[in-house]
Design an enzyme around this catalytic site. Sequence first.
Site, PDB file in Angstrom:
ATOM      1  CG  ASP A  68      -2.040  -1.018   1.097  1.00 40.32           C
ATOM      2  OD1 ASP A  68      -2.488  -1.278  -0.035  1.00 40.32           O
ATOM      3  OD2 ASP A  68      -2.459  -1.561   2.135  1.00 40.32           O
ATOM      4  NE  ARG A  87      -2.052   0.978   6.043  1.00 41.82           N
ATOM      5  CZ  ARG A  87      -2.031   0.021   5.096  1.00 41.82           C
ATOM      6  NH1 ARG A  87      -3.158  -0.297   4.468  1.00 41.82           N
ATOM      7  NH2 ARG A  87      -0.907  -0.595   4.793  1.00 41.82           N
ATOM      8  CG  HIS A 163      -6.738  -1.785  -0.914  1.00 43.22           C
ATOM      9  ND1 HIS A 163      -6.110  -2.356   0.186  1.00 43.22           N
ATOM     10  CD2 HIS A 163      -6.628  -0.453  -0.748  1.00 43.22           C
ATOM     11  CE1 HIS A 163      -5.651  -1.403   0.979  1.00 43.22           C
ATOM     12  NE2 HIS A 163      -5.947  -0.240   0.435  1.00 43.22           N
ATOM     13  CB  CYS A 248      -1.350  -6.974   1.317  1.00 49.42           C
ATOM     14  SG  CYS A 248      -3.054  -6.920   0.802  1.00 49.42           S
TER      15      CYS A 248
END
Length: 258
Positions: A68, A87, A163, A248
Amino acid sequence: MPSRRALIRRPSPRLAEGLVTHVERRPVDVGAALAQWEAYGDALRAHGWDTVEADPADDCPDGVFVEDTVVMFRNVALIARSGAASRRPETDGVEEALARLGCSVNWVWEPGTLDGGDVLKIGDTIYVGRGGRTNAAGVQQLRAVFAPLGARVVPVPLSRVLHLKSAVTALPDGTVIGYEPLVEQPSLFPSFLAVPEEAGAHVVLLGGGKLLMATSAPKTAELFMDLGYVPVPVDISEFEKLEGCVTCLSVRLRDLHA
């Protein structure tokens, strides 16, 4: 020669505090998650990938989901700016690691937001999920960085998943795979194949027809074998509790040259 490096980051001791949006929170066993992360790295290395660790981000519960933090196109890195403000500190060690590897580094700036998990690249086409983490300004900035390099950017609306790559990824031949109840517009993709399990929608291309995928999708693994691919299963069940998937946990760096 093109590179076979994968950027990874070890789980934070605070992993169990990670964000969840589309699932109910379940207890996370941090010790088991660390063992699964180590096995994930072992699987990458066993299939010819050199792993590069970003500096730990122990104060960032979701820092292990390193995908990400950045979008790569060729040797150009676009450092993300998450739609989840908590984040954003995760990018600090990532940009340093990529700069050391010789990447050209760019950034998403306010008011843009972008999570790397919203980006699916197939050849020179970049699909970008527009949902809770990535906004229109983020898509525009991604296009401004990558279109001059030959990329075609296609926005994809999202509302059912965290996502874009929670819903779809792609096989080596470019076929997009997805769990149909979570894919809002399969017609956006030139070739789409529905898979029988949610976790089956997520693959990492290891090369040579080998597909890194979760052990939680055995029926999909059989489907891929029928298509001539070789599934490489890994247990990521602790990360799945936090809406994580096999993509991820790494950023594959295929286009760096020595």
